[in-house]
Design a protein around this motif. Structure first.
Motif, mmCIF file in Angstrom:
data_model
loop_
_atom_site.group_PDB
_atom_site.id
_atom_site.type_symbol
_atom_site.label_atom_id
_atom_site.label_comp_id
_atom_site.label_asym_id
_atom_site.label_seq_id
_atom_site.Cartn_x
_atom_site.Cartn_y
_atom_site.Cartn_z
ATOM 1 N N VAL A 198 -16.909 -19.351 8.677
ATOM 2 C CA VAL A 198 -16.848 -19.681 7.247
ATOM 3 C C VAL A 198 -15.426 -20.107 6.895
ATOM 4 C CG1 VAL A 198 -17.081 -18.744 4.900
ATOM 5 C CG2 VAL A 198 -18.632 -17.963 6.702
ATOM 6 N N GLU A 199 -15.319 -21.199 6.145
ATOM 7 C CA GLU A 199 -14.023 -21.589 5.593
ATOM 8 C C GLU A 199 -14.096 -21.430 4.078
ATOM 9 O OE1 GLU A 199 -11.908 -24.976 6.719
ATOM 10 O OE2 GLU A 199 -12.669 -24.958 8.779
ATOM 11 N N VAL A 200 -12.982 -20.981 3.493
ATOM 12 C CA VAL A 200 -12.976 -20.760 2.045
ATOM 13 C C VAL A 200 -11.921 -21.665 1.420
ATOM 14 C CG1 VAL A 200 -12.602 -19.072 0.210
ATOM 15 C CG2 VAL A 200 -13.693 -18.373 2.335
ATOM 16 N N ASP A 201 -12.306 -22.355 0.388
ATOM 17 C CA ASP A 201 -11.373 -23.258 -0.292
ATOM 18 C C ASP A 201 -11.386 -23.011 -1.791
ATOM 19 O OD1 ASP A 201 -11.563 -24.929 2.205
ATOM 20 O OD2 ASP A 201 -10.449 -26.316 0.930
ATOM 21 N N TYR A 202 -10.205 -23.160 -2.407
ATOM 22 C CA TYR A 202 -10.208 -23.312 -3.861
ATOM 23 C C TYR A 202 -10.938 -24.621 -4.126
ATOM 24 C CZ TYR A 202 -6.515 -19.850 -4.825
ATOM 25 O OH TYR A 202 -5.793 -18.712 -4.986
ATOM 26 N N ALA A 203 -11.868 -24.617 -5.058
ATOM 27 C CA ALA A 203 -12.628 -25.843 -5.328
ATOM 28 C C ALA A 203 -11.683 -26.986 -5.695
ATOM 29 C CB ALA A 203 -13.613 -25.587 -6.464
ATOM 30 N N SER A 204 -10.608 -26.654 -6.422
ATOM 31 C CA SER A 204 -9.687 -27.696 -6.877
ATOM 32 C C SER A 204 -8.931 -28.334 -5.717
ATOM 33 C CB SER A 204 -8.684 -27.098 -7.867
ATOM 34 O OG SER A 204 -8.058 -25.977 -7.263
ATOM 35 N N GLU A 205 -8.733 -27.611 -4.636
ATOM 36 C CA GLU A 205 -8.043 -28.148 -3.466
ATOM 37 C C GLU A 205 -9.030 -28.888 -2.576
ATOM 38 O OE1 GLU A 205 -4.739 -28.091 -2.774
ATOM 39 O OE2 GLU A 205 -4.601 -27.340 -4.825
ATOM 40 N N PHE A 206 -10.191 -28.299 -2.423
ATOM 41 C CA PHE A 206 -11.229 -28.865 -1.557
ATOM 42 C C PHE A 206 -11.517 -30.318 -1.942
ATOM 43 C CE2 PHE A 206 -15.773 -29.608 -0.760
ATOM 44 C CZ PHE A 206 -15.884 -29.236 0.568
ATOM 45 N N PRO B 155 -7.862 -12.740 -24.101
ATOM 46 C CA PRO B 155 -6.437 -12.800 -23.781
ATOM 47 C C PRO B 155 -5.871 -14.204 -24.023
ATOM 48 C CG PRO B 155 -7.761 -12.698 -21.790
ATOM 49 C CD PRO B 155 -8.700 -12.516 -22.933
ATOM 50 N N ARG B 156 -4.556 -14.242 -24.231
ATOM 51 C CA ARG B 156 -3.931 -15.512 -24.624
ATOM 52 C C ARG B 156 -4.133 -16.597 -23.549
ATOM 53 N NH1 ARG B 156 2.121 -13.140 -23.739
ATOM 54 N NH2 ARG B 156 2.158 -13.435 -21.473
ATOM 55 N N ASN B 157 -4.242 -17.788 -23.989
ATOM 56 C CA ASN B 157 -4.281 -19.001 -23.137
ATOM 57 C C ASN B 157 -5.516 -19.120 -22.245
ATOM 58 O OD1 ASN B 157 -1.732 -19.294 -24.159
ATOM 59 N ND2 ASN B 157 -0.678 -18.675 -22.305
ATOM 60 N N LEU B 158 -6.393 -18.150 -22.259
ATOM 61 C CA LEU B 158 -7.516 -18.193 -21.318
ATOM 62 C C LEU B 158 -8.817 -18.593 -22.000
ATOM 63 C CD1 LEU B 158 -6.908 -15.015 -19.169
ATOM 64 C CD2 LEU B 158 -6.435 -17.385 -18.589
ATOM 65 N N ALA B 159 -9.707 -19.140 -21.202
ATOM 66 C CA ALA B 159 -11.047 -19.460 -21.689
ATOM 67 C C ALA B 159 -12.035 -18.972 -20.654
ATOM 68 C CB ALA B 159 -11.192 -20.957 -21.887
ATOM 69 N N LYS B 160 -13.213 -18.634 -21.107
ATOM 70 C CA LYS B 160 -14.199 -18.055 -20.193
ATOM 71 C C LYS B 160 -14.718 -19.083 -19.197
ATOM 72 C CE LYS B 160 -16.942 -14.929 -18.621
ATOM 73 N NZ LYS B 160 -16.270 -14.019 -17.677
ATOM 74 N N SER B 161 -14.933 -20.270 -19.697
ATOM 75 C CA SER B 161 -15.597 -21.243 -18.854
ATOM 76 C C SER B 161 -14.693 -22.474 -18.788
ATOM 77 C CB SER B 161 -16.938 -21.530 -19.514
ATOM 78 O OG SER B 161 -17.620 -22.506 -18.854
ATOM 79 N N VAL B 162 -14.153 -22.751 -17.608
ATOM 80 C CA VAL B 162 -13.106 -23.783 -17.513
ATOM 81 C C VAL B 162 -13.763 -25.121 -17.173
ATOM 82 C CG1 VAL B 162 -10.893 -24.399 -16.471
ATOM 83 C CG2 VAL B 162 -11.464 -22.005 -16.851
ATOM 84 N N THR B 163 -14.151 -25.819 -18.225
ATOM 85 C CA THR B 163 -14.946 -27.032 -18.018
ATOM 86 C C THR B 163 -14.093 -28.290 -17.967
ATOM 87 O OG1 THR B 163 -15.345 -27.057 -20.389
ATOM 88 C CG2 THR B 163 -17.053 -26.082 -19.025
ATOM 89 N N VAL B 164 -12.762 -28.106 -17.919
ATOM 90 C CA VAL B 164 -11.906 -29.279 -17.684
ATOM 91 C C VAL B 164 -11.100 -29.033 -16.420
ATOM 92 C CG1 VAL B 164 -11.699 -30.005 -20.079
ATOM 93 C CG2 VAL B 164 -10.073 -28.358 -19.165
ATOM 94 N N GLU B 165 -10.609 -30.133 -15.864
ATOM 95 C CA GLU B 165 -9.889 -30.013 -14.601
ATOM 96 C C GLU B 165 -8.545 -29.339 -14.790
ATOM 97 O OE1 GLU B 165 -9.711 -33.746 -12.540
ATOM 98 O OE2 GLU B 165 -8.529 -32.814 -10.954
#
Ligand code: F6R
Length: 601
Positions: A318-326, A591-601
């Motif tokens: 198994v290889e694991v990647d951050y989706a943003s890097e993959f 919490p500050r600056n955060l959102a539950k669902s990160v629908t933008v890149e």
């Protein structure tokens, strides 16, 4: 991220919109706004801060008998949180209003073109250009103007649009979630079903590049190419309002932590019959040679656990990647590769993009998702739903433990399908793990006292080895995101390669010291911390006195099978972060600056 709600047909849209915004507030919350039609004009009211501040606005109470409206909670991307930048945005004439979730990537170019044509912009947002673009194309048909405008737009959008003179709401999506709510005599649109549940449980998920036009009694769905979609299944949501209410708990996060004995059980429900695992996996397991797991944030930590779990149980690399890097690293695929995407929301933009990339390469995609009907689920060949119920608190808790359960189940399934072997030891332990979680939750008060001791710290280190390493990462993420204490997770042996420089007298070092093959080594690492006068908080299942005599504080967890141990060790860390944040006076659900669902890149 931003939340959208639109309502058409109910007698007074204002309370519907405000309630919807309240339900969506967990997605993003630096400002909010509402637009309704009264006396054939658009009235827009916006406010920075929370939805309650918008609801208390003096102008809101004067809005009566208005049957069409759209509203928005904003999580700033382009432009600071301010009333000008809050949605809804209007065109130049004040006749068209839009609310938008997503990012318009070619907004500079479009804005320049529109300015040359005389359009005047009032905000710093990328979203406002959509209102002007629609105005440019509008000649009496809102749906047509929206379609023409969106053909020019590059980027992601979940969009709801209204015109002062048209008794309709036009909604469109590409990349950002959007769901229609169907009811008798009223229609709704929202970025998340939780905004609709007060009014209907019948929903339709829009797909990318689709446009829906809602009137009070009907809806149509077309592609952006203008082709009518004749049949689209209406889904019945089985969540109820009760599940998205706090039900007496101070925070959703606490409620969700305490729900874990139940949410864990739900992962297994109807999936183990006579010790055989039933999963709806539509790929030939025997062709699998390697798995890539892609995910972000907490789900990525679950993915790291997935590597240990699948390699150990199923014997597949198994290889694991951050989706943003993959998605940007041009991964090399071989025949027999498959992708697993893990996501609580099922809408995380990077994870969605990663599976789209895999789809282009014709790789089979299995997703482990909580939200039914979400974009990631719909773009996968097979889905393992967590069935953990809605997770509203911004910090992911019950989804993490459910994801680990789902990964164990999937690994066992691979083993069963390839070798026809049921691993009864793991299966039997899975079935009773909820009792161990109940045990862990009994330590709440004790953990609260420890949180009271460390809440004022500047830094904290989390150390773990083997399967406890991703737990250390997850514990550190929980603490930093809701308490704002700087925290880092490390494989314990790495500490002496740098991070030990951070340890000074009293620095909290949370050591995951389970009695496994690496126990002795972990004890040595604890000794290294003690030698620098760090304050060691040990999480352990060990009965021996060695850990307790070294550590300043000990949180005991029950002994469970090694492969399931992250489930019991992660929960005390969720509680520690929760109580430290509460003690610091932070609104842990938002919490500050955060959102539950990160629908933008
Ligand atoms: C942390 C947290 C985030 C999410 C991440 C991925 O507590 O909640 O790190 O885990 O944004 O979200 P999903 O799982 O929805 O893809």
């Amino acid at each position: 991220m931003c939340g959208i709600i639109g309502s058409i047909g109910v007698k007074n849209a204002v309370p519907v919109l405000l309630k919807g915004l309240e339900r969506l507030e967990y997605r993003g919350y630096d400002s909010a706004g509402i637009c309704v039609v009264t006396n054939n004009s658009l009235v827009v009211i916006k406010k920075t801060g929370k939805v309650a501040e918008l609801a208390a606005h003096s102008a809101i109470s004067s809005l009566k008998d208005t049957t069409i409206g759209i509203a928005h909670t904003r999580w700033a991307t382009h432009g600071k949180p301010s009333e000008e930048n809050a949605h809804p945005h209007l065109d130049c004439k004040g006749e068209i209003a839009i609310v938008h979730n997503g990012i318009i990537e070619n907004y500079h170019k479009l804005k320049n073109e529109l300015e040359e044509k005389g359009h005047v912009f009032r905000s710093e947002t990328d979203s406002e250009i959509v209102a002007h673009l629609i105005e440019y194309y509008y000649n009496g048909n809102l749906e047509r103007a929206v379609i023409m405008a969106l053909k020019k737009v590059e980027g992601a959008f979940g969009l709801a649009v209204m015109h002062k003179s048209e008794k309709s709401i036009v909604a469109a999506r590409r990349g950002s979630p959007l769901v229609l709510g169907i009811s008798d005599g009223a229609m709704f649109v929202a970025s998340d079903v939780s905004a609709l549940l007060d009014y209907t449980s019948r929903v339709i998920y829009l797909d990318d590049n689709e446009v829906a036009t809602l009137t009070s009694k009907s809806y149509t769905i077309k592609t952006l190419e203008g082709n009518m979609i004749r049949s689209r299944a209406v889904q019945e949501i089985d969540w109820n309002i009760d599940k998205i209410e706090k039900r007496g708990y101070k925070h959703f996060m606490l409620k969700e932590i305490l729900e874990q004995p139940i949410s864990i059980e739900k992962v297994l429900q109807n999936r183990i019959i006579n010790n055989r695992i039933l999963l709806d996996i539509k790929i030939d397991i025997n062709t699998l040679k390697r798995l890539y797991i892609v995910a972000c944030g907490t789900s990525w930590h679950a993915a790291l656990e997935g590597k240990y779990i699948i390699e150990r149980i199923a014997g597949i690399p198994v290889e694991v990647d951050y989706a943003s890097e993959f998605r940007y690293r041009n991964p090399l695929f071989i025949k027999g590769d498959a992708i697993i995407a893990i996501s609580q929301s099922g809408e995380t933009a990077d994870t969605l993009a990663a599976i789209r990339l895999a789809k282009e390469k014709s790789l089979p995609i299995i997703s482990i998702v909580n939200v039914v009907g979400s974009g990631i689920a719909r773009n996968s060949d097979s889905v393992i739903y967590l069935n953990a119920g809605p997770e509203i608190g911004v910090a992911s808790t019950k989804a993490f433990t459910a994801q680990i359960m789902a990964l164990v189940l999937f690994a066992l399934y691979i083993k069963q399908e390839r070798n026809d072997i049921a691993d009864n030891e793991i299966l039997n332990s899975l079935k009773v793990i909820n009792c161990s979680i109940k045990e862990v939750l009994k330590s709440r008060e004790e953990i609260k006292k420890i949180a009271d001791e460390i809440y004022a710290s500047r830094d904290a280190l989390y150390l773990g080895r083997g399967m406890q390493f991703p737990v250390a990462l997850e514990g550190a993420l929980k603490l930093k995101e809701i308490s704002y204490i700087h925290a880092e997770g490390y494989p314990a042996a790495e500490m002496k390669h740098g991070p030990i420089a951070l340890v000074e007298e009293g620095t909290p070092v949370i050591a995951l010291a389970m009695e496994d093959v690496l126990h002795e080594k972990m004890i040595s690492n604890i000794q290294e911390v003690k030698a620098r006068k760090g304050k060691v908080i040990a999480i352990t299942d060990s009965q021996s006195l060695r850990v307790s005599s070294l550590a300043d504080r000990v949180i005991k967890v029950p002994k469970v099978l090694d492969i399931l141990s992250p489930i019991v060790t992660s929960i005390p860390l969720q509680l520690l972060a929760y109580y430290a944040a509460v003690k610091r006076g932070i609104d842990v659900d938002k919490p500050r600056n955060l959102a539950k669902s990160v629908t933008v890149e």
